[in-house]
Design an enzyme around this catalytic site. Sequence first.
Site, PDB file in Angstrom:
ATOM      1  N   HIS A  77       0.993  -1.143  -0.014  1.00 42.24           N
ATOM      2  CA  HIS A  77      -0.150   0.112   0.086  1.00 42.24           C
ATOM      3  C   HIS A  77       0.912   1.153  -0.045  1.00 42.24           C
ATOM      4  CE1 HIS A  77      -3.211   3.102   1.234  1.00 42.24           C
ATOM      5  NE2 HIS A  77      -2.294   3.466   1.893  1.00 42.24           N
ATOM      6  N   CYS A 131      -4.446   2.184  -4.491  1.00 40.23           N
ATOM      7  CA  CYS A 131      -3.685   3.076  -3.995  1.00 40.23           C
ATOM      8  C   CYS A 131      -2.337   3.368  -4.584  1.00 40.23           C
ATOM      9  CB  CYS A 131      -3.234   2.674  -2.618  1.00 40.23           C
ATOM     10  SG  CYS A 131      -2.373   1.032  -2.494  1.00 40.23           S
TER      11      CYS A 131
END
Length: 672
Positions: free
Chosen positions: A34, A112
């Site tokens: 992430h 993301c």
Amino acid sequence: MSNTVQIYVYDLSNGLSRQLSRQLTGKQLDGIWHTSVVVFGREIFYGQGILEASPGKSHHGKPLQIVDMGETAIDEDTFNEYLVEMRQHYTADKEPTSVPFVTYKVFAEFNCNSFTNDCVGFLTGGSIPAWIKDLPSDFLSTPFGAALRPTIDAMFRRPVPGQAPTAPILQPSPETTAAAISASPNPGLAASLLQSVTSQAFLPTSSDTSASTSSLTAPPSVSTSTVSAPIHICTNPSSLHALLRSHRAVVVFFTSATCGPCRMIEPAFEDLAYSKTHGSQQDRIAFVKVDMAVGLGGQVGAEYNIRATPTFTFFLDEKKVHELKGVNVTELRTQVDLLLYHAFPPHTHASLSLPSVESISTNPILFTQRPTINNIITKLDEFITSASPSPATIAAKDTLAHSFPLYLGARFPAADSKAAPPKNMNAGAHLLQTWADATCSIAKTLPAAKVFPLVDLWRLAVLDDSIGSWCATASSFTNPVEIFLGKAVQALDESQADARNCVLVTLRLLSNTFATTTLAKSLLSLSGGRSEITRMLVSSLLHKDAAVRTAAASLAFNVAAFLQKGRVDKLRGVGGEIEEDGDWETELVSAVLEAISNEVQSEEAVHRLTAALAFFLRLSPAYETQLVPLLEVLQARQTLEGKLLKGGCGEEGVQKKEVRKLIEEVARKLCT
């Protein structure tokens, strides 16, 4: 004033991916990444829409790694305007179903990492590291990864603002979790990994996180409904330029949310993206989507003069090489394959510069001269009469002597005739079978030395596509081509001195069979006449008669050109399979080299043989393993270069400039 740009990298598996991935997936994956972008004292990331926190204060905690991405000269107000634009694209939407659901998907195009990459591209013109961007393709190429996709998606299900949550909103369904765990060879480890990712992925309601989520302002993109499409999203020129720099081959899909045709072809684009970047192929090509109405997408389109959607542009080494407009799935696939072919040649020869070889047409050498048909029939009648024919043979002669020459005369008018060839003239199957039966009967009666007039009629006949197509499917017992081939091979095997004309005309007949692709394919198939044609070639290439050798060289060229065309079509993905056989090709290459070595009279024969050798060698799957050792043993380069010297072919060697260039190219680039 410039500002530093960084990305924060978090591992959603909390270290378990590094420890367990090889056991679970068969591949080493160091994390389930992430990322967020940190600039202007803010940490900005994509989850339930575009979110923001103080650096290091998000619910993900302390970043595992901080990567410096350089500095930006863009001011904060301009960046804020860009984020406003991005909220139309990176939204917290719900799918068309009744289940509230964010479009965030760890392994989809809207995630993301794609958001971070877009921001970095806008701010610095760079892109995030490949080991982060390429995680979806790497992970999804494993059975465990494929099974985990719906589970990961379920982890990010959130209620739409203002709507009552469904319970439990923070848990993946038991069915999806069970499917992912069962796909692993170690269910216990798989369950541990999933639990770790789950605990890290959810966004708690924390006072430490200042987040805002835009409401739905545009219809969800079709592509958000799949997690298997490893597509890069570009919303600004810098982001696209970074992708062009980092990939040799790039396909860009210019689209818009309101474009109906775009929605029609988008699933095909996604399928191509997945199939062409799957597993070990992930670094070969990048698939990019640019929404012209989002962010600076309009500027991206203007840079490449895009005026309508859908438009696909194809880039090789940062240069635009092709453009495709509209909905044409077949052409899209063809152009993607062609781009890959040029970017990553599948054979060592594909990257060689071979101008002389490439200038050779793969069209077959055909013997199209029309004989005087009445004279041929008269000569055939004499031969049959002198052979003491049976009543059946006489009847066959009478049958063949009427309709067959009439058809050939009309189909192939004499050169001095004012009559034009008839259009759409076809011989019916019944008539063709009658001619073939009569031919078979006569061929059995006549010796090889006297059958050549009949062969010459069929030499002309197979130039007719309807006759060639019929011969491709005819029984070997009544197929005139195979009957004459067998008779000529027997004459060569028995060294029949008076069979020269039969051998010569049969070689020309066989060359003409390449006018019809289906007939050539059937004759060269492993179950067809391949072995007989090979025997014919090997013997006739060394024949004492120059005309026979030249005809044999023509047939050798046609065989090699047929293989070459099939190989090129296959590599480009536009042709069917061809039956390759390394041992067979080795035998033919050996025969051609011996024929070149022995040919000291006919420059035309040397030309055709060298062209045939080039096509046998170029792109051959057996080149490295079987042909290279053979070329060394037979001293192929020295043999070819010898043709250029005095006495090599004629008193002064090969004289024609284009033939000399071809010989030098084949000798120095394909025979070493």
